[in-house]
Design a protein around this motif. Structure first.
Motif, PDB file in Angstrom:
ATOM      1  N   ILE A  30       0.857  -1.223   0.000  1.00 34.55           N
ATOM      2  CA  ILE A  30       0.000   0.000   0.000  1.00 34.55           C
ATOM      3  C   ILE A  30       0.868   1.238   0.000  1.00 34.55           C
ATOM      4  O   ILE A  30       0.624   2.205  -0.717  1.00 34.55           O
ATOM      5  CB  ILE A  30      -0.936  -0.025   1.247  1.00 34.55           C
ATOM      6  CG1 ILE A  30      -1.962  -1.134   1.126  1.00 34.55           C
ATOM      7  CG2 ILE A  30      -1.638   1.292   1.430  1.00 34.55           C
ATOM      8  CD1 ILE A  30      -2.663  -1.498   2.347  1.00 34.55           C
ATOM      9  N   ARG A  31       2.000   1.288   0.860  1.00 32.86           N
ATOM     10  CA  ARG A  31       2.909   2.447   0.987  1.00 32.86           C
ATOM     11  C   ARG A  31       3.636   2.694  -0.330  1.00 32.86           C
ATOM     12  O   ARG A  31       3.768   3.836  -0.774  1.00 32.86           O
ATOM     13  CB  ARG A  31       3.901   2.166   2.117  1.00 32.86           C
ATOM     14  CG  ARG A  31       4.902   3.280   2.391  1.00 32.86           C
ATOM     15  CD  ARG A  31       5.777   2.894   3.584  1.00 32.86           C
ATOM     16  NE  ARG A  31       6.984   3.710   3.638  1.00 32.86           N
ATOM     17  CZ  ARG A  31       7.113   4.814   4.360  1.00 32.86           C
ATOM     18  NH1 ARG A  31       6.102   5.256   5.072  1.00 32.86           N
ATOM     19  NH2 ARG A  31       8.249   5.484   4.352  1.00 32.86           N
ATOM     20  N   VAL A  32       4.129   1.643  -0.989  1.00 32.63           N
ATOM     21  CA  VAL A  32       4.843   1.782  -2.261  1.00 32.63           C
ATOM     22  C   VAL A  32       3.925   2.363  -3.327  1.00 32.63           C
ATOM     23  O   VAL A  32       4.313   3.246  -4.093  1.00 32.63           O
ATOM     24  CB  VAL A  32       5.420   0.412  -2.713  1.00 32.63           C
ATOM     25  CG1 VAL A  32       5.989   0.498  -4.125  1.00 32.63           C
ATOM     26  CG2 VAL A  32       6.489  -0.057  -1.740  1.00 32.63           C
ATOM     27  N   GLN A  33       2.676   1.866  -3.368  1.00 31.42           N
ATOM     28  CA  GLN A  33       1.700   2.388  -4.331  1.00 31.42           C
ATOM     29  C   GLN A  33       1.471   3.881  -4.113  1.00 31.42           C
ATOM     30  O   GLN A  33       1.333   4.647  -5.062  1.00 31.42           O
ATOM     31  CB  GLN A  33       0.371   1.628  -4.201  1.00 31.42           C
ATOM     32  CG  GLN A  33       0.407   0.215  -4.751  1.00 31.42           C
ATOM     33  CD  GLN A  33       0.721   0.173  -6.236  1.00 31.42           C
ATOM     34  OE1 GLN A  33       1.742  -0.339  -6.650  1.00 31.42           O
ATOM     35  NE2 GLN A  33      -0.146   0.773  -7.047  1.00 31.42           N
ATOM     36  N   GLU A  64      13.622   0.069   2.970  1.00 33.45           N
ATOM     37  CA  GLU A  64      13.223  -1.048   2.099  1.00 33.45           C
ATOM     38  C   GLU A  64      13.633  -0.748   0.659  1.00 33.45           C
ATOM     39  O   GLU A  64      13.345   0.327   0.131  1.00 33.45           O
ATOM     40  CB  GLU A  64      11.699  -1.240   2.161  1.00 33.45           C
ATOM     41  CG  GLU A  64      11.181  -1.583   3.536  1.00 33.45           C
ATOM     42  CD  GLU A  64      11.362  -3.059   3.854  1.00 33.45           C
ATOM     43  OE1 GLU A  64      11.387  -3.867   2.914  1.00 33.45           O
ATOM     44  OE2 GLU A  64      11.475  -3.388   5.054  1.00 33.45           O
ATOM     45  N   ASN A  65      14.266  -1.717  -0.001  1.00 40.41           N
ATOM     46  CA  ASN A  65      14.730  -1.524  -1.379  1.00 40.41           C
ATOM     47  C   ASN A  65      13.597  -1.179  -2.339  1.00 40.41           C
ATOM     48  O   ASN A  65      13.715  -0.274  -3.169  1.00 40.41           O
ATOM     49  CB  ASN A  65      15.456  -2.779  -1.882  1.00 40.41           C
ATOM     50  CG  ASN A  65      16.841  -2.897  -1.281  1.00 40.41           C
ATOM     51  OD1 ASN A  65      17.384  -1.927  -0.769  1.00 40.41           O
ATOM     52  ND2 ASN A  65      17.414  -4.087  -1.339  1.00 40.41           N
ATOM     53  N   VAL A  66      12.470  -1.915  -2.217  1.00 39.76           N
ATOM     54  CA  VAL A  66      11.342  -1.697  -3.127  1.00 39.76           C
ATOM     55  C   VAL A  66      10.812  -0.277  -2.970  1.00 39.76           C
ATOM     56  O   VAL A  66      10.495   0.415  -3.942  1.00 39.76           O
ATOM     57  CB  VAL A  66      10.213  -2.724  -2.846  1.00 39.76           C
ATOM     58  CG1 VAL A  66       9.004  -2.454  -3.731  1.00 39.76           C
ATOM     59  CG2 VAL A  66      10.727  -4.140  -3.066  1.00 39.76           C
ATOM     60  N   GLU A  67      10.730   0.145  -1.711  1.00 42.25           N
ATOM     61  CA  GLU A  67      10.215   1.486  -1.410  1.00 42.25           C
ATOM     62  C   GLU A  67      11.165   2.562  -1.935  1.00 42.25           C
ATOM     63  O   GLU A  67      10.751   3.540  -2.551  1.00 42.25           O
ATOM     64  CB  GLU A  67      10.048   1.604   0.108  1.00 42.25           C
ATOM     65  CG  GLU A  67       9.322   2.851   0.542  1.00 42.25           C
ATOM     66  CD  GLU A  67       9.157   2.877   2.054  1.00 42.25           C
ATOM     67  OE1 GLU A  67       9.007   3.980   2.584  1.00 42.25           O
ATOM     68  OE2 GLU A  67       9.194   1.802   2.693  1.00 42.25           O
ATOM     69  N   ASP A  69      13.345   2.280  -4.330  1.00 38.71           N
ATOM     70  CA  ASP A  69      13.288   2.287  -5.795  1.00 38.71           C
ATOM     71  C   ASP A  69      12.070   3.059  -6.295  1.00 38.71           C
ATOM     72  O   ASP A  69      12.142   3.771  -7.303  1.00 38.71           O
ATOM     73  CB  ASP A  69      13.240   0.854  -6.336  1.00 38.71           C
ATOM     74  CG  ASP A  69      14.582   0.147  -6.205  1.00 38.71           C
ATOM     75  OD1 ASP A  69      15.583   0.840  -5.926  1.00 38.71           O
ATOM     76  OD2 ASP A  69      14.627  -1.094  -6.358  1.00 38.71           O
ATOM     77  N   ALA A  70      10.962   2.917  -5.582  1.00 46.41           N
ATOM     78  CA  ALA A  70       9.735   3.647  -5.960  1.00 46.41           C
ATOM     79  C   ALA A  70       9.958   5.156  -5.842  1.00 46.41           C
ATOM     80  O   ALA A  70       9.520   5.932  -6.703  1.00 46.41           O
ATOM     81  CB  ALA A  70       8.569   3.205  -5.076  1.00 46.41           C
ATOM     82  N   VAL A  71      10.651   5.575  -4.777  1.00 43.25           N
ATOM     83  CA  VAL A  71      10.956   7.006  -4.591  1.00 43.25           C
ATOM     84  C   VAL A  71      11.859   7.496  -5.726  1.00 43.25           C
ATOM     85  O   VAL A  71      11.636   8.560  -6.313  1.00 43.25           O
ATOM     86  CB  VAL A  71      11.620   7.250  -3.214  1.00 43.25           C
ATOM     87  CG1 VAL A  71      12.049   8.712  -3.087  1.00 43.25           C
ATOM     88  CG2 VAL A  71      10.666   6.883  -2.081  1.00 43.25           C
ATOM     89  N   HIS A  72      12.907   6.704  -6.056  1.00 46.80           N
ATOM     90  CA  HIS A  72      13.820   7.078  -7.143  1.00 46.80           C
ATOM     91  C   HIS A  72      13.055   7.262  -8.457  1.00 46.80           C
ATOM     92  O   HIS A  72      13.241   8.257  -9.169  1.00 46.80           O
ATOM     93  CB  HIS A  72      14.890   5.993  -7.333  1.00 46.80           C
ATOM     94  CG  HIS A  72      15.914   5.977  -6.251  1.00 46.80           C
ATOM     95  ND1 HIS A  72      16.922   5.047  -6.190  1.00 46.80           N
ATOM     96  CD2 HIS A  72      16.098   6.768  -5.168  1.00 46.80           C
ATOM     97  CE1 HIS A  72      17.671   5.275  -5.118  1.00 46.80           C
ATOM     98  NE2 HIS A  72      17.181   6.305  -4.482  1.00 46.80           N
TER      99      HIS A  72
END
Length: 493
Positions: A30-33, A64-67, A69-72
């Motif tokens: 949910i946070r990454v989205q 978190e890597n996924v998170e 990466d989403a910010v990048h």
């Protein structure tokens, strides 16, 4: 516009939303989205790009890597949408000099993002090129108020890579880079010899400026500051910085104006005489200091030859009153040439020992069994080669100076010993940030000491020191480690 206050409220909610995102314990999809959705706010309301970028900048600290990466990806999306507003917002996290209001972890993450993600795609992002290169240059300048040495080098390397400052840039652009480096070196500040941070910053900045002197920028402000403030207290400088300073001066000297050369020559001759001993038993000579100072002397004197008449007792005629040919400086000539002769004797004696040492190394190499032993002998051979090069340079520079009217070496005929040694391992013009220079075991300065009139055992010890210490693949350890940020407590040492 009726919707204005509602939009402002939306933005305030966005900030709260960003803070909640940052503090949330739930690291779920949910946070990454939510992070991925942030750039969508700017599609219809581009005026909010900078505020969204500000929020995303704060989220760069995600673990978190996924998170992360989403910010990048979100940031890169906004940079492509509005590069000017996005860069301005990102750099605000770096340029703040208010320590109380600056989150160091965010600042560091934003710096890393700019270095790793933005700088490599500058050709794609910075359009229109000249306008956007100028914009990011101004942002970088504002960010240099409080940086470490490694950060400063990173920014300077980036600026050098812009076409704005490229090989075809006009002289005023190259001078602009020098003025940035001068500002970082604090050349308008009062000098305090106990301020090790300022000494490190000054010498590192002078080294960084060398490629720009070669491109025609003025070295006047640096050299006049050093002449006025540093050389008078040279003895009090940290040992490992003395050689760095002398090497930088030597490399700067070919680009010095005649007027500055005339100002610098008296202190150069004074230092040269200090390190060229008279014939007294047991007096040491630091060969690399002498190589640096002779090289500096030749280049400065070639720009203003008759200034050496009063300093060294020469009889160089230019027809100007400054020739001072009616005055008697014969004692200066006698003193200077006697020192030169002594230096030559010491250099020849050392060369003989180094040549003998090289033969011993070759024998040892032939007998060496292990890779480690071979590697150690190879280092000794390289050091010996550099020692021989230093001595050869000294002899090439002292011999013309015995004439009453010498020809000074003002071209590139002399290849400084450390420059030649550095070529294979240092392809760039500056030292990598954080990289350490070769450590040495001689005098704390990398130069051998040779004594006259001592027993053979002592002489052999000194030659061993020469073998260990003469080779200088670069400058002494310490350069490139970065200096302390003024106010951030990011200490140099």
């Amino acid at each position: 516009m009726a919707d204005g206050s509602e939009e402002a409220n939306d933005i305030e909610k966005l900030y709260e939303y960003g803070e909640r995102l940052n503090e949330a314990k739930d690291k779920s999809q949910i946070r990454v989205q939510a992070i991925r959705g942030l750039p969508l706010f700017c599609k219809d309301t581009p005026e909010y790009v900078s505020k969204i970028v500000d929020i995303l900048g704060q989220l760069l600290t995600a673990e978190e890597n996924v998170e992360r990466d989403a910010v990048h990806k979100a940031l890169l999306s906004l940079l492509r949408q509005d590069v000017k507003a996005s860069l301005t917002a990102l750099f605000k996290h770096i340029e703040s000099t208010d320590e109380a209001n600056t989150d160091e972890s965010i600042r560091e993450k934003v710096l890393n993002f700019i270095r790793d993600k933005v700088f490599p795609i500058k050709a794609e992002l910075l359009k229109p090129q000249e306008q956007m290169e100028r914009h990011i240059t101004e942002l970088v300048k504002k960010s240099l108020q409080d940086v470490t040495g490694a950060e400063f080098k990173m920014f300077m390397d980036f600026l050098k890579s812009l076409s704005l400052f490229g090989d075809n840039a006009p002289p005023e652009r190259v001078q602009e880079l020098i003025e940035i480096i001068e500002g970082q070196a604090d050349l308008d500040a009062q000098f305090n010899v106990s301020d090790g941070d300022h000494i490190d910053r000054l010498i590192s900045c002078l080294y960084m400026a060398l490629p720009f002197f070669m491109r025609g920028a003025s070295n006047s402000k640096f050299l006049n500051y050093i002449n006025k403030h540093i050389i008078p207290v040279f003895d009090k400088l940290p040992e490992e910085r003395k050689l760095d300073l002398l090497k930088n001066l030597a490399e700067s000297s070919p680009y010095t104006t005649p007027q500055d050369s005339r100002q610098l020559l008296p202190s150069t001759v004074q230092l040269l005489k200090k390190y060229m001993p008279m014939r007294k038993a047991g007096e040491e000579m630091n060969f690399t200091y002498v190589e640096c100072l002779l090289y500096t002397f030749h280049h400065l004197a070639s720009k203003t030859p008759n200034a050496t008449n009063s300093l060294c007792g020469y009889k160089i005629v230019t027809g100007q009153p400054s020739d001072r040919l009616g005055e008697d400086f014969s004692e200066n000539f006698k003193d200077f040439t006697e020192r030169l002769s002594n230096v030559e004797d010491l250099a020849r004696a050392t060369m003989k020992k180094l040549t003998q040492g090289m033969a011993e190394h070759n024998k040892a190499m032939a007998a060496a069994k292990t890779d480690e032993a071979k590697a150690n002998i190879k280092v000794k051979k390289q050091n010996t080669t550099t020692g021989l090069r230093t001595c050869n340079n000294i002899l090439a520079m002292t011999q013309p100076l015995h004439s009453k009217s010498p020809s000074f070496i003002g071209d590139k005929k002399i290849n400084l010993s450390w420059k030649e040694a550095a070529k294979p391992s240092v392809p760039s013009t500056t030292v990598p940030a954080g990289g350490k220079r070769t450590a040495t075991a001689t005098n704390g300065s990398g130069a051998p000491a040779t004594k006259k009139g001592r027993g053979e055992g002592v002489q052999n010890q000194l030659v061993n020191r020469a073998l260990e210490g003469l080779s200088r693949g670069g400058r002494s350890g310490g350069r490139g480690r970065g200096w302390g940020g003024r106010g951030r407590g990011r200490g140099y040492r």
